[in-house]
Scaffold this motif. Structure first.
Motif, PDB file in Angstrom:
ATOM      1  N   ALA A   1       0.849  -1.193   0.000  1.00 14.94           N
ATOM      2  CA  ALA A   1       0.000   0.000   0.000  1.00 14.94           C
ATOM      3  C   ALA A   1       0.880   1.237   0.000  1.00 14.94           C
ATOM      4  CB  ALA A   1      -0.904   0.007   1.252  1.00 14.94           C
ATOM      5  N   GLY A   2       0.291   2.364  -0.428  1.00 17.63           N
ATOM      6  CA  GLY A   2       0.968   3.642  -0.266  1.00 17.63           C
ATOM      7  C   GLY A   2       1.441   4.282  -1.552  1.00 17.63           C
ATOM      8  N   SER A   3       1.929   5.501  -1.386  1.00 14.88           N
ATOM      9  CA  SER A   3       2.371   6.317  -2.505  1.00 14.88           C
ATOM     10  C   SER A   3       3.590   7.134  -2.093  1.00 14.88           C
ATOM     11  CB  SER A   3       1.232   7.262  -2.927  1.00 14.88           C
ATOM     12  OG  SER A   3       1.697   8.282  -3.778  1.00 14.88           O
ATOM     13  N   ILE A   4       4.521   7.311  -3.051  1.00 14.65           N
ATOM     14  CA  ILE A   4       5.676   8.198  -2.847  1.00 14.65           C
ATOM     15  C   ILE A   4       5.760   9.115  -4.055  1.00 14.65           C
ATOM     16  CG2 ILE A   4       8.172   8.371  -2.523  1.00 14.65           C
ATOM     17  CD1 ILE A   4       8.160   5.521  -1.432  1.00 14.65           C
ATOM     18  N   LYS A   5       5.687  10.412  -3.808  1.00 13.70           N
ATOM     19  CA  LYS A   5       5.766  11.379  -4.906  1.00 13.70           C
ATOM     20  C   LYS A   5       6.976  12.280  -4.729  1.00 13.70           C
ATOM     21  CE  LYS A   5       0.845  11.497  -6.034  1.00 13.70           C
ATOM     22  NZ  LYS A   5      -0.384  12.344  -6.149  1.00 13.70           N
ATOM     23  N   LEU A   6       7.806  12.340  -5.787  1.00 10.93           N
ATOM     24  CA  LEU A   6       8.954  13.244  -5.845  1.00 10.93           C
ATOM     25  C   LEU A   6       8.625  14.376  -6.796  1.00 10.93           C
ATOM     26  CD1 LEU A   6      12.258  11.128  -6.073  1.00 10.93           C
ATOM     27  CD2 LEU A   6      11.828  13.063  -4.553  1.00 10.93           C
ATOM     28  N   MET A   7       8.605  15.573  -6.269  1.00  7.49           N
ATOM     29  CA  MET A   7       8.236  16.742  -7.073  1.00  7.49           C
ATOM     30  C   MET A   7       6.931  16.480  -7.831  1.00  7.49           C
ATOM     31  SD  MET A   7      10.541  18.849  -6.210  1.00  7.49           S
ATOM     32  CE  MET A   7      10.245  20.224  -7.337  1.00  7.49           C
ATOM     33  N   GLY A   8       5.991  15.845  -7.123  1.00 11.10           N
ATOM     34  CA  GLY A   8       4.675  15.585  -7.698  1.00 11.10           C
ATOM     35  C   GLY A   8       4.574  14.358  -8.567  1.00 11.10           C
ATOM     36  N   LYS A   9       5.699  13.637  -8.795  1.00 13.77           N
ATOM     37  CA  LYS A   9       5.687  12.469  -9.673  1.00 13.77           C
ATOM     38  C   LYS A   9       5.733  11.182  -8.850  1.00 13.77           C
ATOM     39  CE  LYS A   9       8.189  14.985 -13.276  1.00 13.77           C
ATOM     40  NZ  LYS A   9       9.436  15.070 -14.084  1.00 13.77           N
ATOM     41  N   GLU A  10       4.806  10.287  -9.109  1.00 13.91           N
ATOM     42  CA  GLU A  10       4.767   8.998  -8.427  1.00 13.91           C
ATOM     43  C   GLU A  10       5.978   8.151  -8.823  1.00 13.91           C
ATOM     44  OE1 GLU A  10       3.981   6.236  -5.936  1.00 13.91           O
ATOM     45  OE2 GLU A  10       2.436   7.800  -6.105  1.00 13.91           O
ATOM     46  N   VAL A  11       6.614   7.484  -7.813  1.00  9.30           N
ATOM     47  CA  VAL A  11       7.785   6.656  -8.102  1.00  9.30           C
ATOM     48  C   VAL A  11       7.515   5.166  -7.935  1.00  9.30           C
ATOM     49  CG1 VAL A  11       9.355   8.519  -7.444  1.00  9.30           C
ATOM     50  CG2 VAL A  11       8.750   6.772  -5.755  1.00  9.30           C
ATOM     51  N   ILE A  12       6.563   4.801  -7.110  1.00  7.77           N
ATOM     52  CA  ILE A  12       6.295   3.373  -6.883  1.00  7.77           C
ATOM     53  C   ILE A  12       5.789   2.732  -8.173  1.00  7.77           C
ATOM     54  CG2 ILE A  12       4.819   1.712  -5.685  1.00  7.77           C
ATOM     55  CD1 ILE A  12       5.064   3.334  -3.197  1.00  7.77           C
ATOM     56  N   GLY A  13       6.459   1.644  -8.552  1.00  7.82           N
ATOM     57  CA  GLY A  13       6.047   0.905  -9.742  1.00  7.82           C
ATOM     58  C   GLY A  13       6.635   1.403 -11.039  1.00  7.82           C
ATOM     59  N   LYS A  14       7.431   2.477 -10.996  1.00 14.74           N
ATOM     60  CA  LYS A  14       8.007   3.014 -12.230  1.00 14.74           C
ATOM     61  C   LYS A  14       9.166   2.135 -12.705  1.00 14.74           C
ATOM     62  CE  LYS A  14       5.126   6.358 -12.285  1.00 14.74           C
ATOM     63  NZ  LYS A  14       3.970   6.260 -13.211  1.00 14.74           N
ATOM     64  N   ASN A  15       9.370   2.115 -14.018  1.00 10.20           N
ATOM     65  CA  ASN A  15      10.426   1.267 -14.575  1.00 10.20           C
ATOM     66  C   ASN A  15      11.803   1.894 -14.407  1.00 10.20           C
ATOM     67  OD1 ASN A  15      10.815   3.161 -16.673  1.00 10.20           O
ATOM     68  ND2 ASN A  15       9.201   2.202 -17.914  1.00 10.20           N
ATOM     69  N   HIS A  16      12.831   1.150 -14.816  1.00  9.93           N
ATOM     70  CA  HIS A  16      14.215   1.573 -14.610  1.00  9.93           C
ATOM     71  C   HIS A  16      14.526   2.899 -15.303  1.00  9.93           C
ATOM     72  CE1 HIS A  16      18.535   1.256 -14.028  1.00  9.93           C
ATOM     73  NE2 HIS A  16      18.699   1.458 -15.329  1.00  9.93           N
ATOM     74  N   ALA A  17      14.023   3.088 -16.520  1.00 10.19           N
ATOM     75  CA  ALA A  17      14.322   4.313 -17.273  1.00 10.19           C
ATOM     76  C   ALA A  17      13.772   5.553 -16.565  1.00 10.19           C
ATOM     77  CB  ALA A  17      13.740   4.203 -18.682  1.00 10.19           C
ATOM     78  N   VAL A  18      12.556   5.439 -16.060  1.00 10.87           N
ATOM     79  CA  VAL A  18      11.949   6.575 -15.345  1.00 10.87           C
ATOM     80  C   VAL A  18      12.732   6.879 -14.072  1.00 10.87           C
ATOM     81  CG1 VAL A  18       9.894   7.370 -14.109  1.00 10.87           C
ATOM     82  CG2 VAL A  18       9.648   6.152 -16.286  1.00 10.87           C
ATOM     83  N   MET A  19      13.098   5.826 -13.332  1.00 13.94           N
ATOM     84  CA  MET A  19      13.820   6.035 -12.075  1.00 13.94           C
ATOM     85  C   MET A  19      15.226   6.585 -12.321  1.00 13.94           C
ATOM     86  SD  MET A  19      11.689   5.555  -9.781  1.00 13.94           S
ATOM     87  CE  MET A  19      12.912   6.047  -8.577  1.00 13.94           C
ATOM     88  N   GLN A  20      15.861   6.149 -13.406  1.00 16.45           N
ATOM     89  CA  GLN A  20      17.197   6.669 -13.697  1.00 16.45           C
ATOM     90  C   GLN A  20      17.160   8.158 -13.952  1.00 16.45           C
ATOM     91  OE1 GLN A  20      19.896   4.231 -16.073  1.00 16.45           O
ATOM     92  NE2 GLN A  20      20.416   6.029 -17.289  1.00 16.45           N
ATOM     93  N   ALA A  21      16.083   8.636 -14.572  1.00 20.82           N
ATOM     94  CA  ALA A  21      15.936  10.069 -14.816  1.00 20.82           C
ATOM     95  C   ALA A  21      15.693  10.834 -13.520  1.00 20.82           C
ATOM     96  CB  ALA A  21      14.792  10.304 -15.789  1.00 20.82           C
ATOM     97  N   LEU A  22      15.017  10.197 -12.551  1.00 21.42           N
ATOM     98  CA  LEU A  22      14.723  10.861 -11.281  1.00 21.42           C
ATOM     99  C   LEU A  22      15.919  10.829 -10.326  1.00 21.42           C
ATOM    100  CD1 LEU A  22      11.102   9.539 -10.578  1.00 21.42           C
ATOM    101  CD2 LEU A  22      11.755  11.855 -11.254  1.00 21.42           C
TER     102      LEU A  22
END
Length: 542
Positions: free
Chosen positions: A79-100
């Motif tokens: 359960a739950g949510s983590i937002k960095l600068m308004g963008k959700e990070v839970i469940g994001k793929n490697h490419a999205v996380m590498q950019a963050l």
């Protein structure tokens, strides 16, 4: 504006509040085991938020979740949510996380020596980030590296570009880690126990650096720590975690002045208290005279010695039965080298009188008879205990090497020493990884204590422990000292600890004794500028 120039993002009081991080109802599980449960907090731009609690409370798991660094699918989020600068990070793929990662949020890890690559120079490690995220060429990356090293106050940054991690001090390595974390000017800096293993003066420098960089860049900081003094010094808000849950949260001033939860009160009350046995000094148990440990510097084909590193240079000390001698000083002052020399683990010059016998010059066979009387407990019990040996094997090894005891006598001695260090007898067939940090330190103490030593050398025995566990270990050492009339040489960089346990203090700097005396006299009326600087730095956190 050039990419190689740092932006200054000073926050105005009139600006609306901007949330950099939003953690909402976060739960984390490893398999079926829930390790973080319904955690929620937010961090505003330019603010410092601290997560505190004992080992296993879920602090680091929560922090690693922000950058999605936990092993998937072993770790998952029910359960739950983590937002960095308004963008959700839970469940994001490697490419999205590498950019963050690195751009939106960066992390400083607890131990820079293991986080930095020992095979690469400082320039190469910082440049890798710049190549990957900003696409800079080699020349531009080098300029940026210099700018970052200057920003974190590394002395002579041009010379340090070609240095390897082992060529830097602990404080310098931590500054390099901070430089790497700031390379892309993140909105959030996550600092996981960034000062745990540092001297009090270096600790103060690192925290001051973080505060000044925060003011310049306007970034938010998430501080993970078990040291409430650091929280009080640095943070705006704090959340107290226990067993994966936040039990109390609020402004630092309110939490420290009026804690509501019983667990928070326990943490705040865990400050070391002076509790030492009274002492009658007669004849010294240990007398060290004009002690030197010099390491030769050699060069040329014939490897001729042209100079020496004077790690310990002319130190003299006395230790009496039942006494605790505290040895303090910054990293590189010669503390650990001194005790290794006294134990005859490295070559040295000078007299080492133990019970009237000069140990200097004894051969290995003759020295073995004295080994059981001079024992040591190391800083990191996980590193000093063999992972392949059970507790029974670890504790019994010294007795077996001595070859003086029967199997029945060894078993009786093992069970008695476990009682002495307050560990259950059923622990004997378990392995070090199955214990907490405090329990492992008790095993290390038991291993030394089973030989019935007269002198126990304690090299930073509580530096990596939580405050409540630290207090338990210090109380245990005091009890054992009274019970067995032990003499301690206690090495530490934590001045509150050394004040609580020591009868006398020896202050080392560059291998020499700069001040010594009764503990309270040194703390209340330090004579030397170096001692005054150490105490002044410690006072900032009290």
């Amino acid at each position: 504006m050039s990419k190689t120039k740092l932006k200054l993002n000073v926050i105005s009081a009139s600006e609306p509040k901007q949330l950099v991080l939003e953690v909402n109802d976060l739960s984390v599980s490893f398999g079926e085991q829930r390790v973080v449960e319904h955690v929620s907090f937010t961090i505003e731009k330019g603010k410092t938020f601290a997560l505190v609690g004992e080992s296993g409370s879920g602090k680091s798991v929560t922090a690693l979740s922000i950058l999605q660094l936990l092993p998937f699918p072993a770790a998952h989020y029910p359960a739950g949510s983590i937002k960095l600068m308004g963008k959700e990070v839970i469940g994001k793929n490697h490419a999205v996380m590498q950019a963050l990662r690195g751009n939106c949020a960066s992390m400083i890890f607890q131990e820079p020596m293991t986080s930095l690559n020992p095979l690469h120079t400082i320039e190469k490690q910082i440049s890798e980030i710049l190549f990957l995220h900003q696409g800079l060429n080699k020349k531009a990356a080098q300029c940026r590296c210099l700018e970052l090293l200057e920003l974190v106050a590394i002395p002579e940054p041009k010379k340090r570009l070609g240095s390897y991690p082992h060529e830097l001090s602990g404080g310098q390595r931590q500054r390099v880690m901070i430089a790497m974390a700031l390379a892309n000017e993140p909105d959030l800096l996550i600092a996981d126990e960034p000062t745990t293993a540092l001297d009090v003066t270096v600790q103060l420098q690192i925290l001051e650096l973080l505060k000044s960089l925060q003011a310049k860049l306007g970034m938010a900081i998430l501080m993970i720590t078990h040291d409430l003094n650091i929280v009080k010094y640095l943070a705006d808000d704090v959340a107290v975690m226990k067993q994966g849950k936040i039990v109390e949260m609020g402004a630092v001033e309110r939490i420290f002045s009026a804690p509501q939860h019983a667990y928070t009160k326990i943490l705040l009350d865990a400050e070391p208290q002076r509790n030492i046995p009274t002492l009658i000094r007669t004849k010294p148990l240990l007398q060290v005279n004009d002690f030197k440990v010099w390491f030769p510097l050699k060069k040329g084909f014939w490897q001729r010695t042209y100079d020496h590193i004077k790690a310990v240079d002319g130190v003299s000390l006395q230790l009496y039965q039942g006494e605790t001698l505290g040895i303090v000083g910054e990293s590189g002052s010669g503390k650990s080298t001194l005790v290794r020399g006294i134990l005859r683990l490295i070559e040295s010059e000078g007299d080492i009188y133990f019970n009237g016998t000069n140990l200097q010059g004894l051969n290995l066979t003759a020295m073995r008879a004295y080994r059981q009387s001079l024992q040591i407990v190391f800083q990191d019990p996980f590193g000093s205990l063999s992972p392949r040996m059970s507790v029974r094997q670890i504790i019994s090894e010294g007795l077996e090497v001595q070859g003086k005891h029967s199997e029945i006598e060894i078993e009786i001695a093992i069970q008695q020493v476990l009682i002495d260090v307050a560990l259950p007898v059923e622990s004997l067939d378990r392995y070090p990884h199955q214990f907490s940090g405090g329990q492992r330190q008790r095993i290390a103490i038991a291993r030394a204590l089973v030989l019935k030593p007269q002198i126990l050398i304690l090299d930073e025995p509580t530096s990596a422990l939580d405050r409540t566990v630290q207090k338990q270990i210090l109380d245990l050492l005091c009890q054992l000292q009274q019970q067995h009339q032990l003499s301690y040489i206690f090495i530490t960089h934590d001045l509150s600890v050394v004040r609580a346990v020591s009868h006398r203090i020896l202050v080392l700097k560059d291998g020499k004794v700069v001040e010594e005396g009764e503990t309270e006299a040194v703390f209340n009326q330090p004579q030397q500028a170096y001692t005054q600087a150490l105490l002044s730095a410690a006072m900032c956190f009290s």
